[in-house]
Design a protein around this motif. Structure first.
Motif, PDB file in Angstrom:
ATOM      1  N   ASN A  41      11.532  26.462   7.017  1.00 54.57           N
ATOM      2  CA  ASN A  41      10.585  27.490   7.458  1.00 54.57           C
ATOM      3  C   ASN A  41      11.327  28.629   8.147  1.00 54.57           C
ATOM      4  OD1 ASN A  41       8.396  26.093   6.538  1.00 54.57           O
ATOM      5  ND2 ASN A  41       7.997  25.101   8.495  1.00 54.57           N
ATOM      6  N   THR A  42      11.954  29.468   7.388  1.00 56.10           N
ATOM      7  CA  THR A  42      12.659  30.577   8.012  1.00 56.10           C
ATOM      8  C   THR A  42      11.654  31.587   8.549  1.00 56.10           C
ATOM      9  OG1 THR A  42      12.756  31.626   5.870  1.00 56.10           O
ATOM     10  CG2 THR A  42      14.672  30.375   6.541  1.00 56.10           C
TER      11      THR A  42
ATOM     12  N   ASP B 166       3.793  28.452   8.397  1.00 59.57           N
ATOM     13  CA  ASP B 166       4.843  29.146   9.158  1.00 59.57           C
ATOM     14  C   ASP B 166       4.500  29.302  10.636  1.00 59.57           C
ATOM     15  OD1 ASP B 166       6.592  29.454   7.105  1.00 59.57           O
ATOM     16  OD2 ASP B 166       6.064  31.539   6.663  1.00 59.57           O
TER      17      ASP B 166
END
Ligand code: ADP
Ligand code: MG
Ligand code: MG
Ligand code: MG
Ligand code: MG
Ligand code: MG
Length: 669
Positions: free
Chosen positions: A97-98, A133
């Motif tokens: 999850n950048t 996110d």
């Protein structure tokens, strides 16, 4: 809280003199905004959360934790950090999850000089992937905040600092009470953000009231708590400010913890969610349908069992904030005959909502608040300007309040295309829902803010509650759900949510049938006709008392009378998820969050309030006299920090594990 521009603030009574001008100009600005924006269509379904932190300094040598008045330093370091934007993902365990590229979080000041607020760098979109996110974004915000603090400083998501206002040196740097703005006998003026807006706000609330604000929270009577209880920290012999007489005039109530300043309320951290609707119609619907959920989510997120060093007998922050900014005069409060003021006003400007605004045939006049106070003259201006009765009533209700902070520069010329005077009144009406019109200078749509939730200890929980509310709005819109109950019932539910362990012990008014059956007659509401007598009984039949578990998880028809069936918010969300195309992985990820809500509601998992209370009560140094000592608070903050760390290490949730372990102890009341 958005900072209005700098200028020369007016002290009360000069501000009072200018109040009508600000209201008139505010109404003009509102009409301009409304005329332009009422035709806006097809705005994207966007949403955003707000996380508020306390910043504390851990003194491991002395084993003491203090509130750190470092807001300005941290914000400056963040602003000066030009390398920040180049950083890659900051939370190593969530590599997949950048951070969405180019969307570093935004940090904001808040009322307390020990507070920080963080929002996502840009609002979330409608996609399910965005939902996944949220948690890592929240974690990143915390990591970034921490990186810009001194090594001993920590951003902590507890609603309140348990020893705010005690006699020891609970703040760093230390300042003694009391100052000219707050005149508190417990906290110094330096506790508040020094931006001129905040001390002016506090001072003008106090001046308008004619005395200090008054917060009396019932103490939690433990085995060895003195009874009757008299708050031992109150000083009856101070003679610095005229307001020092308040306690000699009975401001501190028996069996209560007494507090006397805005900081005890506005120094609390909460979790707020703002939704953009596709048009004004949808915004008005969301505003109404989310309103009855406010108290339910307040009880589910309860996290506030300690004030000023004492366990209290309530679990949430809400009423304390309400009293901390209650600017009503004795006449408006009904304590004295009305002399200079226009109305008796039933609620503080920080309170649960008093209006419904949707042009929905299902909105019956009987749901409206019979005690609603409205400025009829300003309402007429709005109606003359073309606004419908319902929305005009909403804003004319908000506009019964005086503007609290007025900058003299703003009184010279009206900017008809601006929003400063409108926002002056709008943003100091702190209701549990806020209907936000588009700002005049940005391409933003009609928004609705859900404001009742308490901040949670972990980002997992904060993400879970944010995601849950988002999914509830999707279910509301997708199934055209109907949660209407009379507004006074929501007001009552808000009180109920304060009860210790309300999640398990209380019942809340809730609508029995949320499915969209239209009322048989054409809506009398839209025509402005009053309720006919015979329909009153029917309305009371539409709702009943339910436990939080029943509201969230539902009541099946097999286990009870057909009559009693209620689908439950989680099953409604699940049906919505069934109705849309999402992949299995996403669905499983979302299930983690929904499980938290489900288990919180059925008692498997504890609220933060219960966990904190039991942490104190099971601490070997706790004397069962309600007092929460400095050392217990230090251990509490250590434990809170550990939960966060465990949460980061593996994907199972430290919070859940800890709660379950604590639960085994089964401490009785
Ligand atoms: P306030 O403090 O006045 O409630 P903030 O600006 O602090 O407002 O934050 C409101 C939230 O709304 C943030 O999470 C932000 O990301 C989000 N937001 C911003 N623009 C929009 C938009 N157009 N639609 C929905 N949410 C938005
Ligand atoms: Mg805030
Ligand atoms: Mg904000
Ligand atoms: Mg703001
Ligand atoms: Mg991502
Ligand atoms: Mg907000």
């Amino acid at each position: 809280m958005g900072l209005l521009q700098l200028g020369t603030p007016l002290a009360w009574p000069e501000a009072k003199q200018a109040a009508n001008q600000v209201r008139e100009w505010g109404i003009e600005q509102l009409l301009t905004i409304w005329r332009k924006a009422k035709v806006k269509e097809r705005d994207a379904l966007l949403w955003g959360d707000e996380i508020e932190y306390l910043v504390v300094a851990m003194d491991d040598k002395e084993e003491k934790v203090r509130l750190s008045l470092c807001q300005a330093d941290v914000l400056k370091k963040l602003a000066d950090d030009h390398d920040l934007a180049k950083q890659d993902t900051l939370v190593p365990d969530l590599q997949d999850n950048t951070i969405r590229s180019g969307t570093l979080p935004t940090f904001h000041p808040e009322f307390g000089r020990f507070m920080l607020e963080a929002t996502p760098g840009k609002p979330w979109g409608i996609g399910f992937k965005d939902l996944l996110d949220v948690e890592s974004d929240m974690k990143n915000r915390r990591v970034i905040a921490k990186q810009h603090m001194d090594p001993d400083q920590y951003p902590i998501t507890l609603t309140t600092f348990p020893r705010l206002g005690t006699r020891d040196d609970y703040i760093t740097p230390y300042y003694p009470p009391s100052g000219p703005a707050l005149r508190s006998q417990f906290v110094p003026d330096e506790i508040a953000n020094p931006h001129i807006r905040f001390p002016t706000l506090a001072a003008n609330i106090r001046s308008r009231r004619g005395r200090k604000v008054e917060l009396n929270v019932p103490v939690f009577k433990d085995k060895s708590t003195p009874s009757p209880f008299h708050d031992p920290t109150v000083n009856y012999d101070l003679h610095i400010w005229p307001e020092d007489d308040d306690v000699r005039n009975g401001a501190a109530k028996q069996d209560c913890v007494y507090m006397d300043a805005m900081a005890f309320g506005m120094g609390s951290c909460c979790l707020q969610i703002t939704f953009q609707a596709k048009n004004i119609r949808e915004g008005r619907t969301l505003y109404d349908q989310l309103s009855p959920l406010g108290p339910v989510l307040l009880a589910l997120t309860a996290a506030t069992p300690i004030y000023k060093g004492f366990l209290v007998d309530t679990d949430v922050r809400w009423n304390q904030i309400s009293r901390a900014v209650d600017d009503r005069t004795p006449g408006e409060l009904g304590e004295k005959p009305l002399k200079n003021d226009r109305w008796r006003i039933p609620k503080s400007r920080y309170a649960s909502n008093s209006t419904y605004i949707a042009q929905d045939p299902r909105l019956r006049p009987e749901y409206m608040d019979p005690n609603l106070i409205v400025d009829e003259r300003l309402k007429q201006k709005l109606v003359d300007g073309g606004m419908d009765d319902l929305l005009a009533t909403h804003f004319a209700h908000l506009f019964i309040r005086d503007p609290l902070v007025i900058f003299s520069e703003d009184l010279l010329v009206l900017d008809p295309e601006g929003s400063n005077h409108f926002e002056n009144i709008q943003s100091t009406n702190w209701q549990h829902m806020r209907f936000k019109p588009p700002p005049p200078d940005a391409d933003i749509g009609w928004r609705v803010e859900f404001r009742s939730m308490e901040i949670q200890i972990t980002d997992f929980e904060n993400a879970a509650f944010a995601i849950f509310i988002v999914l509830v709005t999707r279910a509301i819109l997708s199934f055209d759900l109907n949660f209407y109950i009379p507004i006074p019932r929501t007001t009552e539910n808000m009180e109920t949510a304060h009860t210790r362990d309300a999640v398990m012990k209380e019942k809340f008014w809730f609508r029995k049938d949320p499915f969209p059956r239209r009322s048989p007659k054409a809506s009398p509401m839209l025509k402005g006709v009053n309720a006919s007598k015979e329909s009153l009984g029917a309305v009371d039949d539409e709702y009943r008392l339910m436990t939080i578990d029943e509201i969230i998880n539902g009541i099946s028809s097999s286990s009870s009378e057909e009559e009693d069936y209620f689908p439950g918010l989680i099953p409604l969300v699940e049906s919505y998820l069934d109705s849309v195309n999402i992949d299995v992985t996403t669905r499983c990820e979302l299930a983690r969050y929904l499980d938290l809500i489900r288990n919180r509601a059925n008692g498997t998992l504890w609220t933060g309030a219960k966990w904190i209370r039991e942490f104190v009560r099971s601490h070997p140094e706790y004397k069962h006299d309600s007092e929460v000592s400095e050392h217990v608070v230090y251990d509490l903050f250590r434990a809170v920090d550990d939960i966060g760390k465990n949460e980061g290490k593996d994907k199972t949730v430290g919070w859940e594990m800890l709660t379950a372990t604590e639960r085994q102890k089964g401490l009785d009341d």
